[in-house]
Design a protein around this motif. Structure first.
Motif, PDB file in Angstrom:
ATOM      1  N   UNK A 260       0.896  -1.227   0.030  1.00  0.00           N
ATOM      2  CA  UNK A 260       0.284   0.121   0.076  1.00  0.00           C
ATOM      3  C   UNK A 260       1.270   1.933  -0.227  1.00  0.00           C
ATOM      4  N   UNK A 261       1.839   1.442   1.397  1.00  0.00           N
ATOM      5  CA  UNK A 261       2.617   2.079   0.983  1.00  0.00           C
ATOM      6  C   UNK A 261       3.301   2.850  -0.238  1.00  0.00           C
ATOM      7  N   UNK A 262       4.059   1.886  -1.120  1.00  0.00           N
ATOM      8  CA  UNK A 262       4.553   1.903  -2.101  1.00  0.00           C
ATOM      9  C   UNK A 262       3.938   2.221  -3.126  1.00  0.00           C
ATOM     10  N   UNK A 263       2.372   1.643  -3.645  1.00  0.00           N
ATOM     11  CA  UNK A 263       1.328   2.480  -4.677  1.00  0.00           C
ATOM     12  C   UNK A 263       0.771   3.527  -4.066  1.00  0.00           C
ATOM     13  N   UNK A 264       1.255   4.107  -3.389  1.00  0.00           N
ATOM     14  CA  UNK A 264       0.691   5.188  -2.773  1.00  0.00           C
ATOM     15  C   UNK A 264       1.937   6.283  -3.166  1.00  0.00           C
TER      16      UNK A 264
END
Lengths: 382, 112
Positions: free
Chosen positions: A67-71
């Motif tokens: 998720x953090x990477x996607x954000x």
């Protein structure tokens, strides 16, 4: 798994220099350490159909990492900005834990307050008794009486309140955790979430779904339970704070004097906690009866278990602990002018096994009768 | 004060619709972040710290199933409605339509 290509290595955090990878790992760690560890989930890989049981925490870790990477990728923001957007880790974890973040929930709160009030009345009574006796025992003049009275009242009442609040809170916290059903009421209010439980998707409420009203003969009178709770509370408080009151007092015309105590006060610091533990078990049983309100299976099981534990407790206290003041009978004879106890007097057997056995037999008989009535009423009327 | 109250009430209003919003987008499998984007694209804003726990809860309740895709560079968990979830969703949509019609009836002519 590589969490993220480290784009920014410049932030000086509270605990030293942080690169993005550190920051992500710390954030995820702060979230998952607050998520309950128990429970498993099935992870299926698309490529294979391999079923793997993995910890919830590990799944959340992987999900948050991606998720953090996607954000960062999609919103073209730094890791720091992404984490700020996600919010404090403890807030995140709280949502994973659901709403069970309270010690005593709304279902039990009213009963909790009610029992607390009853117990406080008990503490008030025991403090008053203790203070009056303490004041009278040390009576020299009225000033001394009032000093003794108010000191004893303050000390006993304060310590009593702390103890009883702790005890009642622990009992209700356990009830809350174990989800013991506590009151006579229809099914809980219908919510959308109910649709997702293992019941038919649409289950319109119908009067036919109302549970039967318990038989009048199965209702447990609140008054009985209240009296028992007050009695146990008063007894427990007196045992803890004024065990010397259980004894013989004499009045010589000027002052009341404590002559002999039935309990072994020299060993009291060891005995009192054990004694109170078994009263605590009795208190739990009474609270369950009070908040449930009628004879039913939980009440029956609670009563059976509590009575077995209390009989075991009585055996331990009478047979394996120096509960009694063995000199009580002698001290009584020496100070009262009585030559000897009559043949039918229970004090004749003071200090002997016979005395303990008589008391044990009495306790067992009361427990059996109480349990018998509970089982009978539960099976017959519910 | 008034602003806080209004925000609280709006948040409460939105919260009730989140399950329906999320279920509506999961006829096909999606991973968490793509779902956030999809919802935002349709004007529904949802925070990740609300969505991810919600997805897990819906999965535990049997409305969603999940699969890990490890074939791409990043392992991702894809969620999709189950058959049970489809039934519940259909029922929720029906209820929503009734509610929506009732609300329109109630609020009709009350724009001011």
């Amino acid at each position: 798994m590589e969490l993220l290509i480290c784009k920014h290595v410049r932030i000086i955090g509270r605990y030293g220099k942080l690169n993005d990878k550190d920051m992500i790992e710390r954030y995820i760690y702060e979230v998952i350490k607050r998520v309950p560890q128990e429970g498993t989930n099935t992870r299926k890989k698309k490529s294979g159909n391999t079923n793997q049981t993995s910890e919830i925490r590990e799944e959340i870790r992987l999900e948050l990492a991606s998720l953090i990477e996607d954000m960062c990728d999609a919103e073209d923001c730094s890791v720091e900005e992404a984490l700020e957007k996600l919010g404090a880790p403890y807030e995140f974890a709280k949502r994973y834990r659901g709403d069970n973040c309270y010690l005593i929930g709304p279902e039990y709160y009213d009963n909790y307050l009610w029992v607390l009030k009853i117990a406080l009345v008990g503490i008030g009574i025991s403090s008053l008794i203790s203070a009056i006796v303490q004041g009278i025992v040390g009576f020299g003049n009225y000033i001394d009486f009032f000093i003794d009275f108010f000191t004893e009242l303050l000390v006993t009442f304060t310590s009593g309140i702390c103890s009883i609040m702790t005890i009642v809170t622990i009992i209700f916290a356990v009830l809350e955790r174990q989800k013991v059903k506590v009151s006579i009421k229809p099914e809980g209010k219908w919510t959308v979430n109910d649709l997702t439980k293992n019941i038919p998707a649409v289950k319109p409420w119908s009067p036919l779904a109302l549970p039967p009203v318990p038989d009048k003969r199965a209702i447990i009178k609140r008054g009985d339970s209240v009296v028992s709770i007050i009695f146990i509370t008063v007894f427990m408080a007196l045992l803890l704070f004024a065990p010397q009151l259980f004894g013989y007092f004499s009045y010589d015309g000027q002052r009341l004097q404590s002559i002999a105590c039935v309990f072994n006060l020299t060993e009291w610091s060891t005995i009192a906690p054990v004694f109170c533990l078994f009263l605590f078990i009795g208190l739990t049983d009474e609270i369950i009866r009070l908040v449930t309100g009628y004879y039913c299976k939980p009440v029956m099981y609670s009563n059976i278990i509590c009575n077995i534990l209390q009989i075991a407790g009585a055996v331990i206290l009478f047979k394996f602990m120096p509960l009694w003041n063995t000199e009580f009978a002698t001290q009584l004879l020496n100070n009262t002018g009585i030559r000897e106890f009559s043949s039918g007097d229970i004090l004749r057997f003071w200090g002997s096994n016979v005395f303990d056995n008589i008391l044990l037999a009495g306790i067992c008989a009361i427990s059996f009768i109480e349990t018998g009535i509970t089982i009978y009423k539960t099976l017959k009327y519910t | 004060m008034e602003k806080d109250l209004l925000e609280g009430l709006l948040s409460e209003l939105r919260r009730g619709t989140l399950v329906l919003c999320v279920l509506s987008q999961l006829r096909e499998a999606r991973y968490g972040y793509s779902l956030i984007q999809s919802l935002e694209g349709k004007g529904v804003s949802i925070d990740a710290n609300t969505l991810y726990p919600l997805l897990r809860r819906l999965e535990q309740q049997g409305l969603l199933c999940s699969e890990w895709n490890t074939e791409e560079a990043k392992p991702r968990k894809y969620y999709k409605r189950t058959v049970y979830g489809d039934n519940i969703f259909a029922e929720l949509v029906k209820q929503w339509n009734c509610l929506s019609a009732s609300m329109s009836e109630l609020l009709g002519g009350m724009e001011n």
